[in-house]
Design a protein around this motif. Structure first.
Motif, PDB file in Angstrom:
ATOM      1  N   THR A 113      59.949  55.517   0.898  1.00  0.00           N
ATOM      2  CA  THR A 113      59.437  56.412   1.937  1.00  0.00           C
ATOM      3  C   THR A 113      57.962  56.110   2.214  1.00  0.00           C
ATOM      4  N   ALA A 114      57.613  56.046   3.494  1.00  0.00           N
ATOM      5  CA  ALA A 114      56.219  55.827   3.874  1.00  0.00           C
ATOM      6  C   ALA A 114      55.370  56.990   3.383  1.00  0.00           C
ATOM      7  N   ALA A 115      54.254  56.676   2.755  1.00  0.00           N
ATOM      8  CA  ALA A 115      53.373  57.707   2.215  1.00  0.00           C
ATOM      9  C   ALA A 115      52.616  58.417   3.331  1.00  0.00           C
ATOM     10  N   GLY A 116      52.065  59.572   2.997  1.00  0.00           N
ATOM     11  CA  GLY A 116      51.243  60.302   3.954  1.00  0.00           C
ATOM     12  C   GLY A 116      52.075  61.027   4.988  1.00  0.00           C
ATOM     13  N   GLY A 117      51.431  61.336   6.083  1.00  0.00           N
ATOM     14  CA  GLY A 117      52.122  62.049   7.146  1.00  0.00           C
ATOM     15  C   GLY A 117      51.283  62.050   8.405  1.00  0.00           C
ATOM     16  N   SER A 118      51.699  62.802   9.380  1.00  0.00           N
ATOM     17  CA  SER A 118      50.969  62.895  10.639  1.00  0.00           C
ATOM     18  C   SER A 118      50.782  64.368  10.984  1.00  0.00           C
ATOM     19  N   GLY A 119      49.822  64.635  11.831  1.00  0.00           N
ATOM     20  CA  GLY A 119      49.702  65.987  12.347  1.00  0.00           C
ATOM     21  C   GLY A 119      50.808  66.233  13.351  1.00  0.00           C
ATOM     22  N   ALA A 120      51.106  67.481  13.626  1.00  0.00           N
ATOM     23  CA  ALA A 120      52.141  67.800  14.607  1.00  0.00           C
ATOM     24  C   ALA A 120      51.663  67.419  16.009  1.00  0.00           C
ATOM     25  N   VAL A 121      52.547  66.825  16.791  1.00  0.00           N
ATOM     26  CA  VAL A 121      52.256  66.480  18.176  1.00  0.00           C
ATOM     27  C   VAL A 121      53.280  67.173  19.059  1.00  0.00           C
ATOM     28  N   GLY A 122      52.856  67.610  20.233  1.00  0.00           N
ATOM     29  CA  GLY A 122      53.756  68.297  21.141  1.00  0.00           C
ATOM     30  C   GLY A 122      53.697  69.797  20.930  1.00  0.00           C
ATOM     31  N   SER A 123      54.461  70.506  21.740  1.00  0.00           N
ATOM     32  CA  SER A 123      54.505  71.965  21.625  1.00  0.00           C
ATOM     33  C   SER A 123      55.954  72.407  21.547  1.00  0.00           C
ATOM     34  N   GLY A 124      56.174  73.542  20.954  1.00  0.00           N
ATOM     35  CA  GLY A 124      57.540  74.030  20.797  1.00  0.00           C
ATOM     36  C   GLY A 124      58.012  73.848  19.380  1.00  0.00           C
TER      37      GLY A 124
END
Length: 290
Positions: A113-124
């Motif tokens: 599994t790729a380490a880390g993460g991302s912030g949420a993008v988009g709405s809903g």
């Protein structure tokens, strides 16, 4: 943040990008024959396409079923699995051929599994996703994850519907998982849901967006020199199925092909396109295909 309930209990059967039990269709057609036909089309219709354009996933076969739910519906609907391959713009005549990488036919079936993460993008509704890469294929998971993150965050992507948001995680619950794997492993996982990916195409089953390593590295003959665009095509098409979108046809000659169109089966006068929405935020769609 609100998360959507994972759909592992929903079967999907489709062929091109697949699902199990209720969500999927297997790609039955002569894959390379279809690509050869697209190569001819490429000479005539792909030259003017910019770097942001491409084709989309494919599923076919006599038992194939379109995903349940109407395009443009306000909520995701379940649908059968799918196996898919994507095609798009023609190579630049000034681009030197890239050496063909050594792609293993199959692997151990285990994933990193790729380490880390991302912030949420988009709405809903926020959909959490994970990116996995099969062990031993010499493909850095963090590099794959960065590319998937960019695709899902692009303003022309599914976040433009105003209802979908995405956030990558490396642990905890995930609504879906993007997995890049060897052809044999893709065949095995997709085959568990009745999908025949033939060592060549991608599939969407249960919570898994299965990406064939061969397609990730080589794209297709008509898209061999624009591989990153092709990758956007794979992700957008398969995630589109996950969101409940079914296949559509070409809306008219000279118009962009919808990302949910089975472009591998022919462009039918449309121009290749990898994004669900255009630069002006308009959804690119066409007549529903049953």
């Amino acid at each position: 943040m609100t998360t959507r309930t994972a759909r592992s209990s929903r079967g999907r059967r489709r062929g091109g990008s697949s699902h199990a039990v209720a969500r999927g269709r297997s790609y039955k057609g002569p894959f390379w024959g279809a690509l050869a036909a697209l190569t001819v089309l490429g000479a005539a219709g792909f030259v003017a396409v910019d770097a942001g354009s491409s084709g989309t996933g494919v599923r076919s076969g006599p038992t194939e079923r379109a995903r349940a739910g109407r395009l443009g519906s306000t909520a995701p609907t379940s649908a059968p699995p799918t196996a898919s391959a994507s095609a798009s713009a023609s190579p630049s005549p000034h681009t030197s051929p890239t050496p063909t990488p050594d792609i293993p036919a199959t692997g151990p079936g285990t994933f990193i599994t790729a380490a880390g993460g991302s912030g949420a993008v988009g709405s809903g509704t926020v959909l959490r996703y994970r990116v996995d890469v099969e062990t031993g294929i010499n493909l850095p998971p963090t590099d794959v994850a960065r590319q998937v993150d960019r695709i899902l965050a692009d303003p022309r992507g599914w976040t433009a519907d105003g209802r979908s948001a995405f956030e990558r995680v490396s642990s905890g619950p995930a609504d879906f998982v993007v997995r890049v794997a060897t052809p044999g492993t893709v065949d095995k996982i997709c085959g568990q849901y009745g999908l025949d990916t033939g060592g060549e195409v991608n599939c969407d089953v249960a919570k898994n967006v299965m990406v064939n390593l061969r397609r990730w590295l080589l794209a297709t003959p008509v898209y061999a020199h624009r591989v990153k665009d092709y990758r956007a095509l794979i992700i957008n098409h398969e995630v589109g199925h996950f969101l409940g979108h079914g296949h559509v046809g070409c809306p008219g000659a000279g118009r962009p092909a919808p990302v949910m169109m089975q472009q591998i089966k022919g462009m039918h006068g449309c121009l290749p396109n990898v994004w669900p929405y255009d630069d002006r935020g308009r959804y690119v769609t066409g007549p529903a295909v049953s």
